[in-house]
Structure formats: structure tokens, C-alpha cells
Design a protein around this motif. Structure first.
Motif, PDB file in Angstrom:
ATOM      1  N   GLY A  14       0.779  -1.238   0.000  1.00 32.26           N
ATOM      2  CA  GLY A  14       0.000   0.000   0.000  1.00 32.26           C
ATOM      3  C   GLY A  14       0.799   1.271   0.000  1.00 32.26           C
ATOM      4  N   LYS A  15       2.107   1.175  -0.193  1.00 32.08           N
ATOM      5  CA  LYS A  15       2.942   2.378  -0.202  1.00 32.08           C
ATOM      6  C   LYS A  15       2.946   3.017  -1.593  1.00 32.08           C
ATOM      7  N   LYS A  16       2.863   4.344  -1.618  1.00 29.80           N
ATOM      8  CA  LYS A  16       2.942   5.065  -2.882  1.00 29.80           C
ATOM      9  C   LYS A  16       4.410   5.349  -3.198  1.00 29.80           C
ATOM     10  N   ILE A  17       4.842   4.969  -4.383  1.00 28.48           N
ATOM     11  CA  ILE A  17       6.253   5.110  -4.762  1.00 28.48           C
ATOM     12  C   ILE A  17       6.366   5.786  -6.127  1.00 28.48           C
ATOM     13  N   ARG A  18       7.504   6.363  -6.390  1.00 31.38           N
ATOM     14  CA  ARG A  18       7.740   6.949  -7.718  1.00 31.38           C
ATOM     15  C   ARG A  18       8.177   5.848  -8.682  1.00 31.38           C
ATOM     16  N   VAL A  19       7.709   5.950  -9.914  1.00 30.07           N
ATOM     17  CA  VAL A  19       8.107   5.012 -10.973  1.00 30.07           C
ATOM     18  C   VAL A  19       8.943   5.777 -11.998  1.00 30.07           C
ATOM     19  N   LEU A  20      10.142   5.311 -12.243  1.00 30.89           N
ATOM     20  CA  LEU A  20      11.001   5.933 -13.255  1.00 30.89           C
ATOM     21  C   LEU A  20      10.780   5.202 -14.581  1.00 30.89           C
ATOM     22  N   THR A  21      10.013   5.814 -15.458  1.00 34.31           N
ATOM     23  CA  THR A  21       9.741   5.191 -16.754  1.00 34.31           C
ATOM     24  C   THR A  21      10.879   5.399 -17.730  1.00 34.31           C
ATOM     25  N   ILE A  36       5.180  20.008 -22.441  1.00 32.28           N
ATOM     26  CA  ILE A  36       4.775  21.223 -23.143  1.00 32.28           C
ATOM     27  C   ILE A  36       4.877  22.440 -22.223  1.00 32.28           C
ATOM     28  N   PHE A  37       4.616  22.214 -20.928  1.00 30.37           N
ATOM     29  CA  PHE A  37       4.664  23.325 -19.973  1.00 30.37           C
ATOM     30  C   PHE A  37       5.925  23.282 -19.102  1.00 30.37           C
ATOM     31  N   ASN A  38       6.991  22.676 -19.691  1.00 31.85           N
ATOM     32  CA  ASN A  38       8.335  22.733 -19.086  1.00 31.85           C
ATOM     33  C   ASN A  38       8.487  21.923 -17.796  1.00 31.85           C
ATOM     34  N   ASP A  39       7.636  20.954 -17.593  1.00 33.82           N
ATOM     35  CA  ASP A  39       7.754  20.084 -16.425  1.00 33.82           C
ATOM     36  C   ASP A  39       8.419  18.765 -16.805  1.00 33.82           C
ATOM     37  N   ILE A  40       9.255  18.252 -15.887  1.00 36.01           N
ATOM     38  CA  ILE A  40       9.751  16.876 -16.022  1.00 36.01           C
ATOM     39  C   ILE A  40       8.593  15.944 -15.667  1.00 36.01           C
ATOM     40  N   PRO A  41       8.162  15.061 -16.578  1.00 39.20           N
ATOM     41  CA  PRO A  41       7.060  14.135 -16.256  1.00 39.20           C
ATOM     42  C   PRO A  41       7.397  13.262 -15.048  1.00 39.20           C
ATOM     43  N   ILE A  42       6.394  13.007 -14.231  1.00 40.38           N
ATOM     44  CA  ILE A  42       6.593  12.168 -13.045  1.00 40.38           C
ATOM     45  C   ILE A  42       5.429  11.198 -12.933  1.00 40.38           C
ATOM     46  N   PHE A  43       5.743   9.958 -12.516  1.00 37.46           N
ATOM     47  CA  PHE A  43       4.716   8.920 -12.394  1.00 37.46           C
ATOM     48  C   PHE A  43       4.848   8.226 -11.039  1.00 37.46           C
ATOM     49  N   TYR A  44       3.720   7.688 -10.572  1.00 35.01           N
ATOM     50  CA  TYR A  44       3.679   6.978  -9.298  1.00 35.01           C
ATOM     51  C   TYR A  44       2.959   5.648  -9.478  1.00 35.01           C
ATOM     52  N   ALA A  45       3.116   4.791  -8.471  1.00 36.14           N
ATOM     53  CA  ALA A  45       2.348   3.544  -8.408  1.00 36.14           C
ATOM     54  C   ALA A  45       2.232   3.151  -6.942  1.00 36.14           C
ATOM     55  N   TYR A  46       1.306   2.267  -6.657  1.00 31.10           N
ATOM     56  CA  TYR A  46       1.223   1.657  -5.337  1.00 31.10           C
ATOM     57  C   TYR A  46       1.864   0.277  -5.417  1.00 31.10           C
ATOM     58  N   ASP A  53       1.251  -2.550  -4.292  1.00 32.55           N
ATOM     59  CA  ASP A  53       0.428  -3.733  -4.482  1.00 32.55           C
ATOM     60  C   ASP A  53      -0.587  -3.556  -5.618  1.00 32.55           C
ATOM     61  N   SER A  54      -0.289  -2.644  -6.547  1.00 31.07           N
ATOM     62  CA  SER A  54      -1.195  -2.376  -7.666  1.00 31.07           C
ATOM     63  C   SER A  54      -0.444  -2.497  -8.987  1.00 31.07           C
ATOM     64  N   THR A  55      -1.159  -2.799 -10.062  1.00 30.19           N
ATOM     65  CA  THR A  55      -0.554  -2.875 -11.402  1.00 30.19           C
ATOM     66  C   THR A  55      -0.835  -1.607 -12.215  1.00 30.19           C
ATOM     67  N   ALA A  56      -1.439  -0.600 -11.593  1.00 27.62           N
ATOM     68  CA  ALA A  56      -1.739   0.661 -12.283  1.00 27.62           C
ATOM     69  C   ALA A  56      -0.576   1.637 -12.131  1.00 27.62           C
ATOM     70  N   ILE A  57      -0.503   2.598 -13.062  1.00 35.07           N
ATOM     71  CA  ILE A  57       0.482   3.682 -12.956  1.00 35.07           C
ATOM     72  C   ILE A  57      -0.284   5.006 -12.965  1.00 35.07           C
ATOM     73  N   ILE A  58       0.213   6.001 -12.215  1.00 39.85           N
ATOM     74  CA  ILE A  58      -0.502   7.262 -11.999  1.00 39.85           C
ATOM     75  C   ILE A  58       0.391   8.413 -12.428  1.00 39.85           C
ATOM     76  N   ASP A  59      -0.179   9.356 -13.217  1.00 38.00           N
ATOM     77  CA  ASP A  59       0.631  10.480 -13.675  1.00 38.00           C
ATOM     78  C   ASP A  59       0.561  11.658 -12.695  1.00 38.00           C
ATOM     79  N   SER A  60       1.152  12.801 -13.072  1.00 36.40           N
ATOM     80  CA  SER A  60       1.249  13.957 -12.178  1.00 36.40           C
ATOM     81  C   SER A  60      -0.106  14.605 -11.906  1.00 36.40           C
ATOM     82  N   ARG A  61      -1.116  14.275 -12.715  1.00 33.44           N
ATOM     83  CA  ARG A  61      -2.460  14.831 -12.516  1.00 33.44           C
ATOM     84  C   ARG A  61      -3.396  13.806 -11.867  1.00 33.44           C
ATOM     85  N   ASP A  62      -2.815  12.745 -11.316  1.00 35.78           N
ATOM     86  CA  ASP A  62      -3.557  11.655 -10.675  1.00 35.78           C
ATOM     87  C   ASP A  62      -4.405  10.842 -11.653  1.00 35.78           C
TER      88      ASP A  62
END
Length: 522
Positions: A20-27, A78-88, A90-99
Motif C-alpha cells: 500500500g505504499k505510494k512510490i515513484r516510478v522511473l519510466t 509542453i509546460f516545461n515540467d519533467i514528467p513524473i509517475f507513481y504507483a502503489y 500492491d497495484s498494477t496501475a500507474i498514476i501520472d502527475s495529474r492523478d
């Protein structure tokens, strides 16, 4: 790791704390995103938003298996941000910076992967990690860089089936293959210019990579007629071609041209081509070579430069009636090669076939007009140069390659001086055969010696060479029974290539075939 391996169940239970921990995913690496943003700071991409968007759309070319997240990357970039992604965990989903969540992005969750790795942990896995650490820390470099030792040649001969021995080596290679969809490769032991050793995926080269290993399987198909070998040849060549398409024209044994020689052998013997489109593209590119392109070649020797390419072109033109490299290309390469001879390129101060004068002479005999005087001068100069004692027995830097080159040149024209040189070299070579190196490879060991003896037997028909080869084969085989074939190895990892590894040992046992070391196609 041994402690954990004996207590897997208890250790896996401890992993519950990570659920259940939220972690960063480096794609992909942050620097790759940053590089694109640096490009985007150019005025060309800031005058209108559509130009900036067009630049960011390059993100779609990245080879993700699942490209759904690219739209999120583009929105951030496009708006000069480094893209960032997260995952939990115990989950197989990936979450972007806008949830925004992309469901089932991963095949399994992070916690599942961790559990599976612990469940699969055994001594083999530990040994693999141990080997990687030894190489990464340089601990094994001194062992792998040890100088070759010699042993006295026993005069025994033994009857055994050479082809079956080659098939046994091929089976070992098949067992070591890494398969992915329609591609195959190997984990290969390799070294760099600083003599530091490491593990890598086999490249596409003829010298040490997939093209050369593919040639072994094609040769086995020639000898046995077993379809399984042709099947592996096709897989190896198709993978090699994918590799080579991303490489420059380096030489005949490395880079773009690597898969072509096995294809020439295939066509010469069976009338088929595993990839005719790639062959046609290669010839087209050769015909487009300009004087400016050829001048940019960094190497001019036989094994890794322009000399090998010139000989290689002759083989292409002699194999096909409707696929030819133009006379214009040949003239350009010949002229620049002769220009380097006049400028005394460093290759002209080296002995041997692979990187020295024998290789340059062999290339010149493959040109449009054989410059006999230039070839004689190169051979004469080579005879005046010093051969290092530690290189004497090597095909690349020593006497075996020098012998092969002179035998080949004498097929094109007779010359008493070259014949006398050959006699002197053969006398030295024969004297040295009282001892053999504890190295069974083609380039640096008994493999190259046996290939040279085969050429001497074809040249002279003297039965003493047949007897000598039988003795060396018997020694190599008998030594292999107790300590394996002498190839550089570390904890079950070894060199797989044709000239420097296991595939070459398998090829040595296939007598009577064209000498691929000279790119021959009789």
C-alpha cells in the motif's frame, strides 16, 4: 542471501510492511526528459505553440510496450515540467502527475515481483549476482588477463567424430541462448581497451557476435543437412541484421556489413537469402559511398577497416550476377588504400593479417587490377619487421595469418620471392608446433593454427600436415575432457564468438569448408 534462502516464508511475511505504499516510478531517465526540454528552449520552438507540440510528439517514438502514458508525458513537457509517475506497491496501475490512473499497466505489482524473486532465489541466482560483482569491481580482471601458457604437443592421434564434436558445442550454444519473441542472443563475456571485463548482450558482428555464431549453424547445416541448424541460423542472422542496421560501415567483420558474409555462403550453397532486402540495401549503400565518405574511415586494416571491405566487395561481385558493387566504389576504396600506403599509415608498421601488412596485401589482390609490385613490397617489408614472441602463434598478429595471406596471394599470381617467404614462415611455424597454446580460439589459439595447417595441406598435399592436424585435434579434444575448451570464462560465463570464443571452436571441427577467415567462397 544464503540466510534468506533458508527462511523464505518468514522473510516474505516481513514484506507486508511495504504493501500500500505510494512510490515513484522511473519510466525513463530524468536526463532524457531534461534533454528534450533543453531543445525546447530554442526560439524555433517558442514562436508558436504548434512547433513546441510537434517537438514533444517525438516522445511517442520511445519503445514503451504500453504507450498510453506518452500523452501524460507530452502534457507535462509542453509546460516545461519533467514528467513524473507513481504507483502503489500492491497495484498494477500507474498514476501520472495529474492523478490520472492507467490500469493494468504492469503485468504484476511491485510487491508480487519482490515475492517472486525471493521464491526463485537459489544458489544459481546467487552465483550470477556474485559473478556480476566480481566483474563490476574488477576483481576478475587479473585472472582473465593472464598470459597464455603452452603445453608440449603429445604425438598421439585419436579417432573421434569431428562433426559430432561440433554439434555438441552447438548444443551448448543453444542451451545458452536468450530468446525473446523471434530474436535470439547470448550473455557474452567481453573486454574493453583497458582490459576490464564485463558481461554484455552479443552484438551483430561476424568476429565475435551473432553473425559469426550464425555462420557456425549454417556450416553445420551444410555438413549434416539437419533443418534445426538452418532454423537457428535464420534466427541468429535476423537478430544480427536488426543490430547491424544501427551500426556504421566499420569493416567486413564488424558493423553494418557483418551479416553479409554468412548470407553469401547461404546463397552460394543453397541459392537462398535470409534477407534479400537487407543485402540489396547494403549494396545500394556501398554504391553511394563517395570519396569524402571513404576518407572518413578511421581504420584501414583487414579485420576492422577498409582493407577487409575491399576484399569483401570482391566476394559480393563474384557471387551474384545481378547484384554488383560498382567499379566506381572499388576505385575509390583502392585509391584511398594506396594513398594510406604512401602516407605510411600505422597499419603499415604492423605484422600480421588482421591488423598489419599481410591484411593490406590480401586486400590489394582483391582489387580491380592486381598491383603485384605493391603486394610484393608490402610482404617484403613485413618480413623485415619484428614479430613479438607472445604473438608468434596467433592468426591475427603472427605467423599463421602471414602464411594464409601468402598462400592466398599465390593463387592469383606466381612469385618466387613470396614463395621463399612462405617457406621461411612455414619452417618457423612447424618448429613452433612442438608446443601448443592453452587457448583454443581461432584468432589467438589452436583454432587458427589448425585452419592454417588445413590451408598448408591444400596448398602442398603433404601428408605431414594431415598427421599434424590429427595430433593437435587429439590434444585439444583430450584436454577438453578434463578442463573444458580453453576459452576465457568466469563462473559458467564465457566468450561465444566465432573468432574469439566457443562458436569458433565448433567451426574448427568442420573441415573442408571455405576459409571464412579469408572471406573465401570456393
Amino acid at each position: 542471501m544464503t540466510f534468506v534462502m533458508g527462511r523464505k516464508k518468514e522473510f516474505i511475511q516481513l514484506l507486508d510492511v511495504f504493501k500500500g505504499k505510494k512510490i515513484r516510478v522511473l519510466t525513463k531517465g530524468t536526463e532524457q526528459y531534461a534533454m528534450m526540454l533543453r531543445y525546447a528552449s530554442h526560439p524555433n520552438y517558442n514562436s508558436e505553440m504548434k512547433y513546441r507540440e510537434r517537438l514533444m510528439m517525438n516522445a511517442w517514438s520511445y519503445p514503451y510496450r504500453d504507450k498510453r502514458i506518452v500523452s501524460s508525458e507530452v502534457k507535462d513537457l509542453i509546460f516545461n515540467d519533467i514528467p513524473i509517475f507513481y504507483a502503489y506497491t500492491d497495484s498494477t496501475a500507474i498514476i501520472d502527475s495529474r492523478d490520472k490512473s492507467y490500469d493494468n499497466y504492469f503485468k504484476s505489482s511491485g510487491i508480487q515481483d519482490a515475492i517472486q524473486r525471493i521464491q526463485a532465489l537459489d544458489q544459481t541466482k546467487i552465483r550470477e549476482q556474485y559473478k556480476i560483482m566480481l566483474l563490476a569491481l574488477g576483481v576478475s580482471d587479473s585472472y582473465l588477463n593472464e598470459k597464455t601458457r603452452f603445453i608440449a604437443l603429445s604425438r598421439m592421434t585419436r579417432k573421434f567424430d569431428y562433426i559430432k564434436e561440433s554439434e555438441s558445442i552447438a548444443r551448448d550454444l543453444i542451451k545458452d541462448m536468450v530468446r525473446f519473441e523471434d530474436e535470439v542472443s547470448f550473455v557474452n563475456l567481453a573486454t574493453n581497451d583497458e582490459q576490464h571485463w564485463y558481461l554484455e548482450a552479443s552484438d551483430g558482428s561476424l568476429y565475435s557476435g551473432l553473425s559469426g555464431i550464425g555462420l557456425l549453424f549454417l556450416n553445420l547445416y551444410q555438413k549434416t543437412g539437419k533443418d534445426v541448424y538452418f532454423s537457428y541460423y535464420k534466427k541468429l542472422l535476423n537478430t544480427a541484421i536488426k543490430h547491424s542496421k544501427h551500426q556504421p560501415y566499420k569493416g567486413a567483420f564488424d558493423g553494418w556489413l557483418s551479416p553479409i558474409y554468412p548470407m553469401l555462403v547461404e546463397y552460394k550453397n543453397f541459392g537462398t537469402l535470409v534477407d534479400e532486402e537487407f543485402l540489396n540495401l547494403t549494396i545500394k549503400k556501398l554504391n553511394e559511398l563517395s570519396d569524402e565518405h571513404v576518407q572518413k574511415f578511421e581504420q584501414f586494416d583487414y579485420i576492422s577497416g577498409l582493407a577487409g571491405i575491399l576484399r569483401f566487395i570482391e566476394k559480393i561481385n563474384n557471387t551474384f550476377e545481378d547484384k554488383k558493387v560498382s567499379n566506381q566504389t572499388i576505385k575509390i576504396i583502392e585509391a584511398i588504400l594506396k594513398e594510406k600506403i604512401m602516407q605510411k599509415d600505422k597499419s603499415l608498421n604492423s605484422v600480421g593479417l588482421a591488423h598489419g601488412l599481410s591484411g593490406i596485401a590480401l586486400a590489394l589482390v582483391s582489387g580491380q587490377e592486381v598491383d603485384k609490385e605493391a603486394i610484393k613490397d608490402l610482404f617484403s617489408k613485413e618480413m623485415s619487421l619484428h614479430i613479438k614472441d607472445e604473438d608468434r602463434y596467433k592468426w591475427c598478429w603472427g605467423i599463421p595469418g602471414m602464411i594464409q595471406a601468402r598462400i592466398e596471394v599465390l593463387k592469383h599470381f606466381e612469385n618466387q620471392d613470396i614463395e621463399e617467404q612462405l617457406k621461411l614462415l612455414v619452417a618457423k611455424f612447424e618448429k613452433d608446433l612442438d608446443d601448443i597454446p592453452l587457448d583454443d580460439t581461432l584468432c589467438h589459439g589452436t583454432g587458427g593454427i589448425l585452419k592454417t595447417i588445413e590451408e598448408l595441406y591444400k596448398y602442398s598435399s603433404d601428408d605431414k600436415w594431415r598427421l599434424k592436424s590429427q595430433q593437435i585435434y587429439a590434444n585439444v579434444k583430450e584436454n577438453s575432457l578434463s578442463r573444458g575448451y580453453k576459452i576465457k570464462n568466469l563462473l559458467e560465463s564465457d566468450i561465444k564468438g566465432l573468432f574469439d570464443g566457443k562458436a569458433g571452436v565448433g567451426s574448427v571441427y568442420l573441415e573442408g569448408l571455405s576459409n571464412f577467415m579469408l572471406l573465401n567462397l570456393e
